[in-house]
Design an enzyme around this catalytic site. Sequence first.
Site, mmCIF file in Angstrom:
data_model
loop_
_atom_site.group_PDB
_atom_site.id
_atom_site.type_symbol
_atom_site.label_atom_id
_atom_site.label_comp_id
_atom_site.label_asym_id
_atom_site.label_seq_id
_atom_site.Cartn_x
_atom_site.Cartn_y
_atom_site.Cartn_z
ATOM 1 N N ARG A 56 0.873 -1.113 -0.031
ATOM 2 C CA ARG A 56 -0.017 0.130 -0.065
ATOM 3 C C ARG A 56 0.702 1.207 0.065
ATOM 4 O O ARG A 56 1.935 1.259 0.488
ATOM 5 C CB ARG A 56 -0.786 0.084 1.341
ATOM 6 C CG ARG A 56 -2.039 -1.048 1.228
ATOM 7 C CD ARG A 56 -2.662 -0.840 2.493
ATOM 8 N NE ARG A 56 -2.240 -1.137 3.638
ATOM 9 C CZ ARG A 56 -1.748 -0.314 4.468
ATOM 10 N NH1 ARG A 56 -2.032 1.225 4.221
ATOM 11 N NH2 ARG A 56 -1.109 -0.470 5.623
ATOM 12 N N LYS A 198 -8.823 -2.655 0.472
ATOM 13 C CA LYS A 198 -8.613 -1.664 1.700
ATOM 14 C C LYS A 198 -9.247 -0.240 1.545
ATOM 15 O O LYS A 198 -9.788 0.009 2.607
ATOM 16 C CB LYS A 198 -7.096 -1.571 2.130
ATOM 17 C CG LYS A 198 -6.327 -2.591 2.555
ATOM 18 C CD LYS A 198 -7.133 -3.403 3.792
ATOM 19 C CE LYS A 198 -6.266 -4.495 4.505
ATOM 20 N NZ LYS A 198 -7.284 -5.223 5.596
ATOM 21 N N HIS A 217 -10.868 -4.793 12.404
ATOM 22 C CA HIS A 217 -9.734 -5.555 11.601
ATOM 23 C C HIS A 217 -9.256 -6.714 12.236
ATOM 24 O O HIS A 217 -8.534 -6.665 13.138
ATOM 25 C CB HIS A 217 -8.633 -4.453 11.435
ATOM 26 C CG HIS A 217 -7.550 -5.091 10.438
ATOM 27 N ND1 HIS A 217 -6.219 -4.770 10.446
ATOM 28 C CD2 HIS A 217 -7.657 -5.641 9.284
ATOM 29 C CE1 HIS A 217 -5.766 -5.116 9.475
ATOM 30 N NE2 HIS A 217 -6.376 -5.847 8.697
ATOM 31 N N SER A 235 0.802 -7.885 11.780
ATOM 32 C CA SER A 235 1.386 -8.962 11.098
ATOM 33 C C SER A 235 2.424 -9.411 11.859
ATOM 34 O O SER A 235 3.238 -8.858 12.406
ATOM 35 C CB SER A 235 2.206 -8.079 9.924
ATOM 36 O OG SER A 235 3.062 -9.005 9.212
ATOM 37 N N LYS A 239 -2.156 -14.379 13.839
ATOM 38 C CA LYS A 239 -3.558 -14.150 13.733
ATOM 39 C C LYS A 239 -4.287 -15.238 12.889
ATOM 40 O O LYS A 239 -5.344 -16.026 13.213
ATOM 41 C CB LYS A 239 -4.016 -12.750 13.329
ATOM 42 C CG LYS A 239 -5.528 -12.581 12.946
ATOM 43 C CD LYS A 239 -5.652 -11.295 12.455
ATOM 44 C CE LYS A 239 -5.174 -11.040 11.386
ATOM 45 N NZ LYS A 239 -5.791 -9.602 10.579
ATOM 46 N N THR A 240 -3.667 -15.504 11.686
ATOM 47 C CA THR A 240 -4.007 -16.397 10.666
ATOM 48 C C THR A 240 -3.820 -17.948 11.278
ATOM 49 O O THR A 240 -5.012 -18.748 11.139
ATOM 50 C CB THR A 240 -3.448 -16.235 9.388
ATOM 51 O OG1 THR A 240 -3.779 -14.902 8.749
ATOM 52 C CG2 THR A 240 -3.778 -17.159 8.089
ATOM 53 N N ASP A 254 -10.286 -11.546 8.096
ATOM 54 C CA ASP A 254 -9.414 -10.147 8.272
ATOM 55 C C ASP A 254 -10.608 -8.928 8.399
ATOM 56 O O ASP A 254 -9.901 -8.077 9.120
ATOM 57 C CB ASP A 254 -8.724 -9.834 6.700
ATOM 58 C CG ASP A 254 -7.955 -8.709 6.694
ATOM 59 O OD1 ASP A 254 -6.938 -8.706 7.840
ATOM 60 O OD2 ASP A 254 -7.833 -7.804 5.772
ATOM 61 N N ARG A 319 1.273 -12.222 -1.939
ATOM 62 C CA ARG A 319 -0.085 -12.502 -1.445
ATOM 63 C C ARG A 319 -0.472 -13.658 -2.470
ATOM 64 O O ARG A 319 -0.352 -13.844 -3.575
ATOM 65 C CB ARG A 319 -0.675 -11.274 -1.669
ATOM 66 C CG ARG A 319 -0.188 -10.085 -0.591
ATOM 67 C CD ARG A 319 -0.968 -10.203 0.904
ATOM 68 N NE ARG A 319 -0.650 -9.367 1.748
ATOM 69 C CZ ARG A 319 -1.062 -9.034 2.653
ATOM 70 N NH1 ARG A 319 -1.924 -9.726 3.026
ATOM 71 N NH2 ARG A 319 -0.581 -8.031 3.477
#
Length: 528
Positions: A56, A198, A217, A235, A239-240, A254, A319
């Site tokens: 981003r 986003k 989020h 990051s 979390k994942t 997400d 990604r």
Amino acid sequence: MNSVEISNELKELLNGDNIKVQLSVPQLVEKATERGEATLTVDGALRAETGKYTGRSPKDKYIVEEESTKDKIDWGSVNRPISAEVFDQLYLKVINYLKEKDELYVFKGFAGADKESQLSLQVITEYAWHNLFCHQLFIRPTEEEAASHVAEFTVIGAPNFKADPLVDGTESETFILVSLEKKIILIGGTEYAGELKKSIFGIMNYLLPERDILSMHCSANVGEDGDVALFFGLSGTGKTTLSADSNRKLIGDDEHGWSDNGVFNIEGGCYAKTINLSAEKEPEIYNAIRFGSVLENVVIDPETRVPDYDDSTLTENTRAAYPIHYIDNIVTPSVAGHPKTIVFLTADAFGVLPPISKLTKEQAMYHFLSGFTSKLAGTERGVTHPEPVFSTCFGSPFLPLPATRYAEMLGEKIDQHGAQVFLVNTGWTGGEYGVGNRMKLSYTRAMVRAAIDGKLTNVDTIQDSVFGLHIPTSIKGVPDEVLNPRDAWADKEAYDQKAAFLSNLFKENFNKFTNVAEDILKKGGPIA
């Protein structure tokens, strides 16, 4: 330009002979490969490169300063204002530029699985692969919904149109311009598809709180008994990994909303990091990469087309985008009840935060506003020691409203539904980075499972003397000495010094909220 003029220009563009609306996945894959935008991997996924922008561009994002919304926006380094005149000028340039393209692609769909608060959207893209990306990540309409679809918001993506900062009033050639009044998002000068995703999340973070819905989020899953768990984390915090549980169904990975009806996924797909991906470590993601999936900046063998997920030549931020139904263990539709458990994940490289602690409502609001984790040495060029990172509400780049608005809503939801909140440190124990060791994943899994299963509801705790956190004294599958971080350090004095250091960092970061969140600070912040 007024809204009518904006609308007329958009209608003229959408009525052009070059417009391709709602192409199927095979059609978009064919277009992308025929036009040289992307190539197929051995697994059938579509692989594209995004050029010099592999992430981003937050410094190139602006919100148009408009009478109807300007008093609501939390203006600053994240939400930067730009004039309506600058927006109008670039809008016309981009529209005229796109009219000359041989083909443009339009996706019509939704954001938000809760029908009562669903946002109807359309995305106009210069690239076929960008349209496939949006097709997989947003919520796809049924045939009946598509026939009656009217977009409330429009995203226009023109990656090959570059702004002239001296003429167009932008910071660089790249621009992400959001007009909340005209309901247009204008993206140019960057091929990174994450901007498309986003930008809509930012819109939902504006719209949902206006409807008394908390936008978040986070990832979310649900057990067989309907018990919902939320996982917040930046990051590298896990979390994942931790939300992917074979015993629980995934709601989403997400972005979520929390309404009076419960939790719902904002998206219709997943956008997973793939660096160092393997079938052994993350089988769900690995197996989801197949025909219809999109790989961004993943290096592939030019002859065999086999992806090399360990290769970070193009970027660390490789990604994969795929529809959520490519994951086997999911909830359909992506809605569930009210959360019973909320987990805040942090990777504390200083090794002083407890591996798990129970939070009061005020502590939950404090740590939600803080959004702490650590950037580790070696993860980026020039980073030689752990660097603290504070990202408000675990998603500061995407929050158009004041952060305390989201924190107050979280506190209200905790009160209304009795959710238990836990802070889980997946970082270091027994010493800081370079001295101690990374917390064992088996220990973290045992702690998170105990929390979700309600086994920590009435467990004995001790209060941490620096942060005021409530630490369970015993959890099955976890050595007692690991639970209290000070006990895990051989050098107690070194622990005390490092704990005081981190406490001061929290306090310094929270200074920006003291005028509006003094009660949260007093009841939820460090006590030493």
